[in-house]
Write a protein that holds these residues in place. Structure first.
Motif, mmCIF file in Angstrom:
data_model
loop_
_atom_site.group_PDB
_atom_site.id
_atom_site.type_symbol
_atom_site.label_atom_id
_atom_site.label_comp_id
_atom_site.label_asym_id
_atom_site.label_seq_id
_atom_site.Cartn_x
_atom_site.Cartn_y
_atom_site.Cartn_z
ATOM 1 N N GLY A 135 -50.888 6.726 -28.103
ATOM 2 C CA GLY A 135 -50.323 5.546 -28.109
ATOM 3 C C GLY A 135 -49.637 5.240 -29.602
ATOM 4 N N SER A 136 -49.000 3.987 -29.743
ATOM 5 C CA SER A 136 -48.495 3.707 -31.249
ATOM 6 C C SER A 136 -48.804 2.225 -31.358
ATOM 7 N N PRO A 155 -47.148 2.251 -19.845
ATOM 8 C CA PRO A 155 -45.877 2.571 -20.236
ATOM 9 C C PRO A 155 -44.987 1.213 -20.704
ATOM 10 N N ILE A 156 -45.625 0.047 -20.936
ATOM 11 C CA ILE A 156 -44.740 -1.348 -21.105
ATOM 12 C C ILE A 156 -44.571 -1.172 -22.548
ATOM 13 N N ALA A 163 -47.273 9.612 -25.605
ATOM 14 C CA ALA A 163 -47.072 9.365 -24.286
ATOM 15 C C ALA A 163 -45.695 8.959 -23.979
ATOM 16 N N SER A 164 -45.182 8.238 -24.599
ATOM 17 C CA SER A 164 -43.708 7.824 -24.393
ATOM 18 C C SER A 164 -42.512 9.057 -24.546
ATOM 19 N N LEU A 165 -43.081 9.850 -25.486
ATOM 20 C CA LEU A 165 -42.262 11.108 -25.609
ATOM 21 C C LEU A 165 -42.397 12.025 -24.326
ATOM 22 N N GLY A 166 -43.502 12.211 -23.956
ATOM 23 C CA GLY A 166 -43.778 12.972 -22.635
ATOM 24 C C GLY A 166 -43.080 12.310 -21.458
ATOM 25 N N TYR A 213 -49.352 12.507 -20.240
ATOM 26 C CA TYR A 213 -48.032 12.366 -20.704
ATOM 27 C C TYR A 213 -48.043 13.075 -22.276
ATOM 28 N N GLY A 214 -48.933 12.503 -22.914
ATOM 29 C CA GLY A 214 -48.766 13.062 -24.385
ATOM 30 C C GLY A 214 -49.115 14.385 -24.510
ATOM 31 N N SER A 215 -49.549 15.118 -23.324
ATOM 32 C CA SER A 215 -49.896 16.432 -23.444
ATOM 33 C C SER A 215 -48.663 17.278 -23.644
ATOM 34 N N PHE A 216 -47.436 16.764 -23.295
ATOM 35 C CA PHE A 216 -46.168 17.407 -23.564
ATOM 36 C C PHE A 216 -45.609 17.541 -24.893
#
Length: 313
Positions: A135-136, A155-156, A163-166, A213-216
């Protein structure tokens, strides 16, 4: 670093405990008043919002591991002054629950993990941090006043996060798979994880968590080193999101903003020029900040906490 053994004459001197407790893990570090590291410990989640007993037991597990490495006994708990930087204690309810749980320390300085990270990043001086992990969240500590920025969850929110990058990587890869965007080695590798079937991606998202999602992220970073245009585009978008938050933290009075978290070292080279001079790496970690908090409980000028090299987790 190997623990420094206690002298027999020191067995009644106060000790300092710094705890960095997040939603995934809890780390503890014990020092004497000269800043010598006596022991460190590790445990699971220490976020009281996901379970008070779980969090407090994690604090004690990490503390007792640190005590064991320091050669301390249970009777020494009463001379330990604890700085606790915990996720989830920004709400008064959780703060009161933690303080009322019965942690057996001489005294407790309780604040959020972001507060401890700010303290550690600038050795107790004013500044801001931007956490770029799964997260951030941004946070500034100016004249003792803590303010946060973003971090409302994926995702908001959580801009610039792993996670957003993934999510962005998967969205692009689906478009490229159907011919609406140019394919790249990265987009093909991402689709390969779903056996090149969008239907599998749809089924995956039904139960995927932010960390999934962050795993990407590592895959993006791997292709970034190879000059993949999609990887470069995604990292630049993350850097632009980071810059957006850094600018606001700067407007709030922070002359410098330390980037922490697994993505920070990859994002920093891509920051726009206007924030590149503001962004920096932290001087110390959140456990260092928590130890500074503990030292405040004693109000002694002779308490000295040397900074330890910051590590990304």
């Amino acid at each position: 670093m190997a623990p420094t053994p206690l002298k027999e004459t020191d067995n009644k001197q106060p000790l300092l405990l710094g705890v960095d407790g997040g939603g995934t893990s809890c780390r503890a570090r014990i020092t004497d008043l000269d800043g010598n590291i006596l022991g460190e410990g590790f445990a699971g989640s220490a976020n009281p919002r996901t379970g008070l007993d779980l969090a407090c037991n994690a604090i004690m597990q990490a503390t007792r591991e640190a005590m064991s490495k320091a050669g301390l006994e249970e009777s020494d708990l009463g001379r330990i002054y604890a700085g606790l930087g915990l996720a989830g204690v920004n709400q008064q309810k959780e703060r009161e629950l933690v303080l009322g749980w019965g942690l057996p320390f001489a005294s407790i300085f309780l604040e959020t993990d972001a507060y401890a990270a700010c303290m550690g990043a600038f050795n107790g001086n004013d500044g801001a941090i931007l956490i770029l992990g799964t997260g951030s969240c941004g946070a500034s500590l100016i004249n003792g006043e803590m303010k946060t920025l973003g971090g409302w969850g994926f995702p908001i929110s959580d801009h610039g996060s792993g996670a957003s990058l993934g999510l962005a990587a998967i969205r692009y890869s689906l478009l490229a798979h159907e011919g609406m965007k140019p394919e790249t080695p990265l987009s093909r590798d991402i689709m390969a994880t779903f056996d090149n079937m969008p239907e599998n991606a749809v089924a995956w998202q039904d139960s995927a968590l932010p960390r999934d999602y962050g795993s990407f992220g590592p895959l993006v970073v791997e292709h970034l080193s190879k000059g993949d245009p999609l990887a470069e585009q995604l990292i630049q978008e993350s850097a632009d999101d980071a810059a957006m938050m850094i600018r606001v933290l700067h407007q709030r009075g922070a002359n410098q903003c330390a980037l922490v978290g697994g993505l920070s070292e990859f994002v920093m080279p891509w920051l726009p020029e206007d924030v590149a001079t503001i962004a920096t790496l932290p001087k110390g970690d959140a456990m260092h900040g928590a130890l500074l908090m503990a030292a405040k409980l004693l109000c002694r000028k002779r308490v000295a906490i040397p900074m330890q090299p910051f590590e990304h987790f």
